[in-house]
Design an enzyme around this catalytic site. Structure first.
Site, PDB file in Angstrom:
ATOM      1  N   PHE A   1      90.395  26.500 -43.216  1.00 45.74           N
ATOM      2  CA  PHE A   1      89.565  25.368 -42.821  1.00 45.74           C
ATOM      3  C   PHE A   1      89.988  24.964 -41.417  1.00 45.74           C
ATOM      4  CE2 PHE A   1      88.309  21.025 -42.159  1.00 45.74           C
ATOM      5  CZ  PHE A   1      86.990  21.047 -42.596  1.00 45.74           C
TER       6      PHE A   1
ATOM      7  N   ASP B   1      96.901  26.719 -35.781  1.00 49.00           N
ATOM      8  CA  ASP B   1      96.142  25.493 -35.997  1.00 49.00           C
ATOM      9  C   ASP B   1      97.043  24.515 -36.748  1.00 49.00           C
ATOM     10  OD1 ASP B   1      94.535  23.428 -36.840  1.00 49.00           O
ATOM     11  OD2 ASP B   1      92.888  24.685 -37.534  1.00 49.00           O
TER      12      ASP B   1
ATOM     13  N   LYS C   1      94.260  15.107 -35.107  1.00 45.87           N
ATOM     14  CA  LYS C   1      94.539  14.109 -36.139  1.00 45.87           C
ATOM     15  C   LYS C   1      95.643  13.140 -35.756  1.00 45.87           C
ATOM     16  CE  LYS C   1      92.481  16.684 -39.945  1.00 45.87           C
ATOM     17  NZ  LYS C   1      91.198  15.998 -39.877  1.00 45.87           N
TER      18      LYS C   1
END
Length: 401
Positions: free
Chosen positions: A141, A226, A255
């Site tokens: 994801f 990532d 984030k």
């Protein structure tokens, strides 16, 4: 209707139904706790998918944002501003890198990393035009843009959004043999999550990440990590890659970099890699804006102390010990994760993941399910041990353990 029911009905009537939230409407929050419009308090064990690593309304971050908002919030990259240089310098230093390309969301940063790898492949490695390939892992994801879902294996994320972007090879996560076989002379990058969050907090086999790192060095291929969810303290280290002594060629961050206040993301790498860009070839109106830089600079300062990484490691050890005992009851089939990040597969006889999450909500604890029966736990790193234990007590009650 209650205030909660009224607000949910209004949202359903006027918003696209791209999410299926739990039926709670948050009004205020502080630290690891949130309060809904009815005045009920909830322990947050999700932390905005790691965007709230430092808790809700962290005073240091709020004060940094307020101070910057009184000065200037946006210039666009058409002009310089006085927080940009410090942000780039200090984030590069935190990562042990040289250059920073700031964006806003994690998905934008992943898209930027993809573009970076392709341009590096053509300009530096010498891959023929239009032939660059990037190897990714199944169950990944990385975001929801058209290009990113083109290499997703999740039918919900991918179905009905074609035609898809070519140029990606998908291999099983943790399978080094498949990774090696997928690489060709036109491979420019391997893009991996050091821990797969959305897939259920999947930790790769020991030695996998170092082996991928060595393989990419041998093949002159960029290793892109990532760390949007796994990075910035979540696993007990600044980066999840550190647990196996791995330094990638490129970090993708997001984030927590925005402190739960503003969206901030970045691609961080060497001058050689990010030096492939020329003015006009890539950019973002809001990327690297003054407000974002001010908040991110405070995040970087907090991480430099090591306090939050140490806290995540210590409380994470306690969390996994407690969850491990649950696994021994048979009500939880598997527990995975690192630091203050865990995924657990609940016995399906007890209900779906969403049903378990709903029962926890009724007891004042907020978590998020993924897939059929997996629950993710990722509290803010500022959570107190007593609060964490209280949340685990509610979990045991829901599971009947």
């Amino acid at each position: 209707m209650t205030a909660t029911e009224d607000l949910i009905a209004a949202a359903d009537a006027h918003s696209a139904h791209t999410y299926h939230p739990l039926p709670v409407v948050i009004a205020t929050a502080e630290g690891a706790w949130m309060t809904d419009v009815e005045g009920r308090r909830y322990l947050d064990l999700l932390a905005g998918y790691s965007a709230l690593n430092f808790g809700h309304r962290n005073r240091r971050l709020i004060e940094a944002a307020k101070a910057q908002m009184e000065r200037v919030t946006l210039t666009s990259r058409a002009f310089h501003h006085d927080r940009f240089a410090a942000f780039c310098e200090q984030l590069a230093e935190l990562c042990g890198m040289e250059s920073v390309l700031p964006m806003n969301t994690g998905a934008e940063a992943v898209e930027t990393a993809v573009k970076t790898a392709r341009k590096w492949g053509y300009r530096i490695k010498g891959v023929p035009a239009e032939m660059a390939k990037i190897v990714v892992a199944g169950n990944n994801f990385h975001g929801r843009t058209t290009t990113i879902i083109s290499f997703s294996t999740d039918p919900e994320a991918r179905a009905d959004f074609g035609p898809y972007t070519p140029g990606f090879a998908i291999v099983p996560y943790g399978d080094l043999t498949a990774m090696r076989s997928a690489m060709t002379e036109n491979t420019v990058a391997v893009l991996l999550e050091p821990i797969q969050g959305e897939a259920g907090v999947l930790v790769p086999p020991a030695g996998y990440l170092p082996a991928v790192r060595e393989l990419t060095r041998q093949r002159n291929v960029l290793f892109i990590a990532d760390e949007v969810q796994s990075g910035l303290g979540r696993t007990g280290r600044t980066f999840a890659c550190e647990h196996e002594g791995v330094v990638p060629d490129v970090y993708v961050l997001g984030k927590a970099l925005g402190g739960g206040i503003v969206p901030v993301s970045a691609v961080v790498s060497s001058r050689e890699v990010l030096g492939v860009f020329r003015p006009g070839e890539h950019g973002s109106t809001f990327g690297g804006n003054p407000l974002a830089c001010a908040v991110a600079l405070e995040v970087i300062a907090m991480l430099r102390s090591g306090e939050f990484q140490a806290r995540a490691a210590e409380l994470g050890e306690h969390l996994h010990r407690e969850l491990g005992q649950l696994a021994g009851t048979g009500r939880v089939r598997t527990v995975r994760g690192r630091g203050l990040w865990a995924g657990m597969d609940v016995d399906r006889a007890l209900g779906t993941g969403r049903e378990i999450a709903r029962r926890l909500m009724d007891r004042g604890v907020l978590v998020k399910n993924t897939h059929a029966s997996t629950i993710r736990i990722a509290p803010p790193l500022v959570i107190g041990k007593e609060d964490l234990d209280w949340g685990l007590t509610q979990l045991r009650a829901v599971l009947g353990a």
